[in-house]
Design a protein around this motif. Structure first.
Motif, short mmCIF file in Angstrom:
data_model
loop_
_atom_site.label_atom_id
_atom_site.label_comp_id
_atom_site.label_asym_id
_atom_site.label_seq_id
_atom_site.Cartn_x
_atom_site.Cartn_y
_atom_site.Cartn_z
N ARG A 54 7.79 -11.26 -0.92
CA ARG A 54 7.26 -10.37 -1.95
C ARG A 54 6.44 -9.27 -1.29
O ARG A 54 5.90 -9.44 -0.18
N THR A 55 6.32 -8.16 -1.97
CA THR A 55 5.53 -7.04 -1.47
C THR A 55 4.23 -6.96 -2.26
O THR A 55 4.23 -6.97 -3.49
N VAL A 56 3.12 -6.92 -1.54
CA VAL A 56 1.79 -6.85 -2.16
C VAL A 56 1.17 -5.52 -1.74
O VAL A 56 0.94 -5.27 -0.55
N ARG A 57 0.90 -4.67 -2.70
CA ARG A 57 0.35 -3.33 -2.42
C ARG A 57 -1.17 -3.36 -2.58
O ARG A 57 -1.70 -3.90 -3.56
N VAL A 58 -1.83 -2.76 -1.59
CA VAL A 58 -3.29 -2.68 -1.60
C VAL A 58 -3.71 -1.24 -1.30
O VAL A 58 -2.93 -0.46 -0.73
N PRO A 59 -4.94 -0.86 -1.65
CA PRO A 59 -5.39 0.52 -1.39
C PRO A 59 -5.53 0.80 0.11
O PRO A 59 -5.60 -0.12 0.93
N ASP A 60 -5.62 2.05 0.43
CA ASP A 60 -5.77 2.45 1.83
C ASP A 60 -7.07 1.96 2.43
O ASP A 60 -7.17 1.79 3.65
N ASP A 61 -8.09 1.74 1.60
CA ASP A 61 -9.37 1.31 2.13
C ASP A 61 -9.45 -0.21 2.32
O ASP A 61 -10.51 -0.75 2.62
N ALA A 62 -8.33 -0.91 2.13
CA ALA A 62 -8.32 -2.35 2.37
C ALA A 62 -8.63 -2.63 3.84
O ALA A 62 -8.22 -1.89 4.73
N ASP A 63 -9.36 -3.69 4.07
CA ASP A 63 -9.79 -4.04 5.42
C ASP A 63 -8.65 -4.74 6.16
O ASP A 63 -8.62 -5.96 6.31
N LEU A 64 -7.67 -3.95 6.62
CA LEU A 64 -6.52 -4.49 7.33
C LEU A 64 -6.44 -3.86 8.72
O LEU A 64 -6.79 -2.69 8.90
N PRO A 65 -5.94 -4.59 9.70
CA PRO A 65 -5.83 -4.02 11.05
C PRO A 65 -4.72 -3.00 11.18
O PRO A 65 -4.72 -2.20 12.13
N CYS A 66 -3.75 -3.02 10.26
CA CYS A 66 -2.61 -2.07 10.29
C CYS A 66 -2.29 -1.67 8.86
O CYS A 66 -2.72 -2.31 7.90
N GLN A 67 -1.47 -0.65 8.72
CA GLN A 67 -1.09 -0.21 7.37
C GLN A 67 -0.13 -1.17 6.69
O GLN A 67 -0.03 -1.16 5.46
N ALA A 68 0.57 -1.99 7.45
CA ALA A 68 1.49 -2.96 6.87
C ALA A 68 1.51 -4.21 7.74
O ALA A 68 1.53 -4.12 8.97
#
Length: 496
Positions: free
Chosen positions: A451-465
């Protein structure tokens, strides 16, 4: 009389906590699962009771633990522990994760996992001792002695979760490496006449070690360790007199005790299977790796075996597995087990007698006092340093790493966190708003699995995907190679 059960997808030999957790995982994915367990009921004798940080985190992600959280959500949680009896160690976990150390009796976990497995449709056959196991190119066949005679189960896959004396390991002829016992240890639950003479904690004497833990009802769980030599018969029963004499000898004074129960003998005999998979048969837990139970790592390691194997077997049964997915179980879990064996050897070396060991313990205490040394040992004991080998041709530095929990605002599910997203056991692609648009289209071709889970750009992730596996590890990241290539490797080709 012989009875034959209709073919299952997976048969598990052994219904301890590791086998029952694997059954719960498989049944949760809709896999037809049969468990063959020799014991008629859960054994309540004192056994393992320590869950280390990575196991706590992983079980929380799969919904098996409502583990306590740190009181301060902004500060990493810490728990005192030891390494080879050196008690300066502290195990730390991130502030966004549950506590780094949880005490749960093995028997309680076994009951919980069995209840979940049954509720999800797994067939749990207690009182059935596996006596024969064989495999062919088309499946496996397992025969067990039960209350009503012999029963044969035919399945696509077999998992040996049947402990140190695994019949599956023997019958399928898994090659192993072994190391003979060199120490002798006893354990028992007793009432001590004068508790002050043996307070709780770790006690080192010139004759060995005593570990004392207070228990309800004025009892103590006591373990002894004599590093001088192994007992000539590690399977010999232990009587109350022998236990009292050994505790008193190591303590250096008479220790009066009564009401001795749960007396057992053990040592440091060690066995490691050279492979955890042979075609359609897999080993997990003590069947795959047996070691001296120092550091409380055995139960946690076995449960992580089950969580690693469960989703991979399920995807294979359902036809949604990439080439080599099942091989990745051995690639990922055997190095962890080898490192576990090595660190138990190192801990025992620190617990032996002699002036050279005294010097080594002093030096090691100094190492633990350094930030890097402390982090190294803490990560190893808690398994938080585990990084799986990358499978991509051009891997991201994040591939194979465990993704730390974090709060997330999702487009479709509202506020949640990583733990909540993993409860259903389905892999997902975390996609920020600014990520390449073609990534969502690519993932959509695998929507039957991912499944694909979309989050805002300001999410605390190490990469964009990020592609997150069902066990919480990163399977692909957008600063690596091609997403379609990664999805094919993990979950096979897309439907026609």
């Amino acid at each position: 009389m012989e009875r034959v059960i209709a073919q299952a997808d997976v048969v598990i030999a052994g219904g301890g906590p590791v086998g029952m957790l694997l059954a719960a995982e498989l049944a949760g994915y809709g896999v037809d699962t049969v468990v063959l367990e020799a014991k008629a009921a859960t054994d309540d004798q004192p056994k393992a009771n320590t869950l280390h940080a990575r196991t706590v985190q992983s079980l929380a992600r799969r919904g098996y633990l409502d583990a306590p959280w740190p009181a301060d959500n902004d500060t990493p949680a810490r728990a005192p522990f030891h390494f080879g009896g050196i008690t300066e160690l502290t195990v730390t976990s991130p502030a966004t994760e549950p506590v780094p150390l949880l005490k749960r009796p093995q028997s309680d976990l076994e009951r919980q996992f069995e209840e979940t497995a049954r509720a999800r449709g797994a067939r749990i056959l207690r009182g059935h001792l596996v006596v024969e196991a064989a495999q062919s190119a088309h499946g496996v066949q397992v025969t067990a002695e039960g209350p009503d005679g012999r029963r044969t189960v035919r399945a696509a896959y077999l998992v040996g979760a049947d402990g140190a004396r695994s019949r599956v390991r023997e019958q399928i002829a898994f090659p192993t490496d072994t190391w003979p016992a060199s120490v002798s240890a006893l354990m028992g639950r007793v009432r001590v006449a004068a508790p002050d003479v043996l307070p709780g904690g770790w006690h080192r004497t010139p004759r060995g070690w005593i570990v004392s833990r207070p228990e309800p009802g004025e009892h103590r769980l006591i373990r002894t360790l004599d590093c001088a030599s192994a007992h000539p018969d590690r399977h010999a029963p232990v009587g109350p007199d022998e236990f009292r004499r050994e505790v008193s000898r190591i303590a250096g004074h008479e220790v009066e005790m009564s009401d001795a129960t749960s007396l057992t003998r053990f040592g440091d005999f060690t066995r490691l299977a050279r492979t955890f998979r042979r075609d359609r048969v897999f080993l997990v837990g003590d069947a795959a790796h047996l070691h001296f139970p120092i550091g409380g790592q055995g139960l946690s390691t076995g449960l992580l075996d089950a969580l690693n194997l469960g989703w991979k077997l399920a995807h294979s049964v359902r036809g949604a597995a990439g080439k080599g997915l099942l091989e990745s179980y051995d690639d990922e879990r055997r190095p962890v087990a080898l490192r576990l064996v090595e660190n138990t050897f190192a801990q025992l070396a620190l617990m032996r007698s002699g002036s050279d060991v005294d010097a080594l313990r002093s030096l090691f205490s100094d190492v633990l006092a350094t930030r890097d040394g402390h982090a190294l040992i803490s990560g190893m004991i808690s398994a938080q340093d585990t990084v799986h080998p990358a499978r991509s041709v051009q891997p991201s530095p994040w591939e194979g790493r465990f993704l730390e929990n974090r709060p997330l605002r999702t487009e479709n599910e509202g506020p949640t966190d990583l733990i909540g997203l993993l409860r259903d056991g389905r892999p997902f692609l975390l996609l920020t708003a600014g990520a390449d648009r073609h990534l969502a289209d690519t993932a959509g071709r695998w929507s039957h699995v991912v499944r694909t889970v979309r989050v805002p750009d300001d999410a605390d992730l190490p990469c964009q995907a990020l592609l997150v596996r069902p066990d919480g590890y990163v399977g692909w990241a957008s600063d690596g190679g091609d997403l379609a290539e990664a999805l094919t490797a993990w979950f096979g080709g897309t439907p026609a």
